[in-house]
Design an enzyme around this catalytic site. Structure first.
Site, PDB file in Angstrom:
ATOM      1  N   LYS A   9      38.342  48.978  43.645  1.00 29.04           N
ATOM      2  CA  LYS A   9      39.367  49.148  42.615  1.00 29.04           C
ATOM      3  C   LYS A   9      39.776  50.612  42.567  1.00 29.04           C
ATOM      4  O   LYS A   9      38.927  51.484  42.461  1.00 29.04           O
ATOM      5  CB  LYS A   9      38.813  48.735  41.245  1.00 29.04           C
ATOM      6  N   ARG A  26      35.003  34.221  41.153  1.00 32.64           N
ATOM      7  CA  ARG A  26      35.121  32.797  41.504  1.00 32.64           C
ATOM      8  C   ARG A  26      34.042  32.388  42.500  1.00 32.64           C
ATOM      9  O   ARG A  26      33.664  31.227  42.552  1.00 32.64           O
ATOM     10  CB  ARG A  26      36.535  32.522  42.019  1.00 32.64           C
TER      11      ARG A  26
HETATM   12  N1  BES Z   1      36.977  41.326  36.992  1.00 29.56           N
HETATM   13  C1  BES Z   1      38.240  41.266  37.613  1.00 29.56           C
HETATM   14  C2  BES Z   1      39.341  40.770  36.686  1.00 29.56           C
HETATM   15  C3  BES Z   1      39.674  41.612  35.495  1.00 29.56           C
HETATM   16  C4  BES Z   1      40.631  42.594  35.600  1.00 29.56           C
HETATM   17  C5  BES Z   1      39.072  41.403  34.289  1.00 29.56           C
HETATM   18  C6  BES Z   1      40.955  43.350  34.488  1.00 29.56           C
HETATM   19  C7  BES Z   1      39.392  42.140  33.184  1.00 29.56           C
HETATM   20  C8  BES Z   1      40.334  43.122  33.278  1.00 29.56           C
HETATM   21  C9  BES Z   1      38.220  40.330  38.828  1.00 29.56           C
HETATM   22  O1  BES Z   1      37.019  40.252  39.503  1.00 29.56           O
HETATM   23  C10 BES Z   1      39.235  40.829  39.789  1.00 29.56           C
HETATM   24  O2  BES Z   1      39.067  41.900  40.266  1.00 29.56           O
HETATM   25  N2  BES Z   1      40.268  40.024  40.040  1.00 29.56           N
HETATM   26  C11 BES Z   1      41.302  40.382  40.925  1.00 29.56           C
HETATM   27  C12 BES Z   1      41.564  39.185  41.817  1.00 29.56           C
HETATM   28  C13 BES Z   1      42.475  39.455  42.976  1.00 29.56           C
HETATM   29  C14 BES Z   1      41.806  40.344  44.000  1.00 29.56           C
HETATM   30  C15 BES Z   1      42.861  38.127  43.610  1.00 29.56           C
HETATM   31  C16 BES Z   1      42.559  40.682  40.108  1.00 29.56           C
HETATM   32  O3  BES Z   1      42.805  39.988  39.124  1.00 29.56           O
HETATM   33  O4  BES Z   1      43.246  41.641  40.442  1.00 29.56           O
HETATM   34 ZN    ZN Z   2      36.831  41.743  41.031  1.00 33.07          ZN
END
Ligand code: BES
Ligand code: ZN
Ligand code: ZN
Length: 485
Positions: free
Chosen positions: A259, A333
């Site tokens: 991230k 997931r």
């Molecule tokens: N934990 C994150 C989602 C999230 C983002 C929760 C902001 C709370 C606040 C999750 O694991 C994630 O990183 N999801 C990605 C998925 C993508 C790579 C398909 C996302 O939502 O960007």
């Molecule tokens: Zn993630």
């Protein structure tokens, strides 16, 4: 410290009082001087949210509710007013505070008290300036006059205790709470609440071949855990259990798809779903809800270290399906999928998973709604929606059409863990559905589950979203079953 809540049957003239009134009238038991009363009446007639009258030795807080509104909205405005008053209450340094109502519906005292309790929470264990804490304090006792009955009071106490417990877990940073430490805390909460907790360690997880959980854990120096929580009362009303599954990512760096920018903010709270499940188990066990409920919490951190799983990897999941990793940041997931297929062994009536799963859900609904979707019977969604308004953790349903499932097909494996930019919250849900052999409701709390600033009594960072909703849902579901019997 959370104040104690007690019921009283009399108010003495020297006590500080919160008085909730539905009319432009003040009760006789409110001991104020004539001019104070006149002043207060004038203010509430002018539709002020509240009036505060401070005299030398006590304070009186008068709140006028709008009786024309619907009950759920009055309840929520009382919780919010409680939050708005918290600073005044603290600066007045009461050791105890009476909360009473006058000619309004029974739940008013309950909702105000709930809002106040949830607003008094703070995460200050790492502050070394202990003096700061003792300078001004919240009341250590809340005395309820004409409020909820004994059963409702116990519910309120246990539920708010649960929210305090899990806020502490969500707010705890990963250097103090890795996956094994999270499991230890869940065990402690199990002892407090009276439900059973079993923790599967890495060896067991390997033996079970939980490929999703193990893949996400590969870049970590700490082992994963898989927690099994169970509340099985003697006279359960349901034959087949409800299984609750919570995402337990104790920190989400994104893994090798790391991230960037400020996207890592709040990611110590990526186990908020797992925390919510723990809070629900505590509440239903402590209050003795007559339902057989199992909680599953797979937990690990998601890091890019050492032998971290990579984009392009193909992993074999617990149920033997293969998944092509399109993005290591779509880790939630993967661990949930293993738990969802593991749930089959319990032949559940219903599976509900709760997770901070996608930025997409947060972008769609902001912090106002929990995104829900799934293939379970309508009656469950309807009940969730209804209860959602009561506790004001509202759900908003997303479509779950099969066409969305096409987006996560892989050319080289059974599935891919990402579906591209479109409909991200839905494709995540669709991914999970592939692992569910029993009816599924998927709840994405990425928006309301982690807050950058206080949203009234839903305090930053981990407000504890989902615990109040799912506890109330199970309580209502049990009482509906009771009526049918
Ligand atoms: N934990 C994150 C989602 C999230 C983002 C929760 C902001 C709370 C606040 C999750 O694991 C994630 O990183 N999801 C990605 C998925 C993508 C790579 C398909 C996302 O939502 O960007
Ligand atoms: Zn993630
Ligand atoms: Zn995550």
């Amino acid at each position: 410290m959370k104040p104690e809540i007690l019921k009283i049957s009399q108010i003495s003239p020297e006590q500080s009082v919160v008085c909730i009134t539905g009319k432009d009238k003040l009760p006789d038991w409110l001991k104020l001087t004539k001019s104070e009363k006149e002043f207060a009446l004038k203010q509430i007639q002018a539709k002020e949210e509240y009036v505060i009258i401070n005299s030398y030795f006590k304070s009186t807080y008068i709140i006028r509710i709008n009786e024309e509104s619907e009950e759920f909205s009055i309840r929520e405005s009382l919780r919010k007013t409680a939050f708005n008053l918290r600073k005044n209450i603290k600066s007045n340094n009461h050791s105890e505070l009476v909360i009473a109502s006058h000619e309004v519906f029974g739940g008013a005292v309950e909702s105000f008290t709930e809002g106040l309790l949830l607003s008094f929470y703070s995460f200050d264990k790492y502050k070394s300036d202990k003096d700061e804490k003792v300078k001004k304090k919240y009341p250590s006792r809340l005395l309820l006059f004409g409020g909820p009955g004994d059963k409702d009071l116990k519910w309120l106490t246990d539920l708010t205790d649960a929210v305090y417990l899990i806020r502490d877990l969500i707010n705890e940073p990963v250097n103090h709470l890795n996956a094994p430490a999270f499991a230890e805390e869940i065990k402690k909460i199990g002892k407090l609440g009276g439900f059973r907790v079993e923790v599967l360690n890495k060896g067991k997880i390997e033996a079970l071949k939980m490929g999703g959980l193990l893949a996400v854990n590969k870049g970590s120096v700490d082992p994963p855990v898989f927690c099994i929580l169970e509340w099985k009362p003697e006279k359960a009303l349901n034959k087949n259990p409800v299984v609750l599954i919570g995402k337990g990512i104790v920190y989400d760096t994104g893994g090798l798809n790391i991230k960037t920018g400020d996207y890592m903010e709040n990611m110590k709270g990526d186990m908020a779903g797992g925390a919510a499940v723990t809070g629900v188990m505590y509440t239903i066990a402590k209050t003795g809800i007559p339902l057989h409920v199992i909680g599953l919490i797979p937990a690990t951190d998601n890091r890019p270290g050492g032998n971290a799983f990579t984009q392009g990897d193909i992993i074999t999941m617990f149920n033997k399906m293969t998944v092509e990793v399109g993005n290591t940041d779509a880790e939630g997931r993967l661990i949930l999928a293993d738990a969802i297929s593991y749930a089959s062994k319990f032949k559940p009536e219903l599976i509900i998973d709760i997770a901070t799963l996608t930025g997409s859900a947060a972008v769609t609904f902001g912090i106002q709604a929990i995104a829900v979707m799934g293939n379970a019977d309508r009656k469950y969604f309807d009940l969730l929606r209804e209860v959602g308004y009561e506790v004001y953790e509202r759900t908003a349903e997303l479509p779950f059409w099969e066409e969305y499932g096409e987006l996560i097909k892989s050319d080289i494996a059974d599935l891919k863990n990402i579906g591209g930019r479109e409909a991200g919250a839905i494709t995540a849900g669709k991914f999970l559905e592939n692992f569910a052999e029993y009816p599924l409701i998927h709840m994405d709390i990425a928006g309301p589950g982690l807050l950058k600033k206080d949203d009234f009594y839903r305090l930053k960072e981990g407000p504890g979203t989902g615990t109040r909703l799912l506890s109330a849902f199970l309580k209502r579901y049990a009482s509906d079953l009771m009526v049918k019997k």
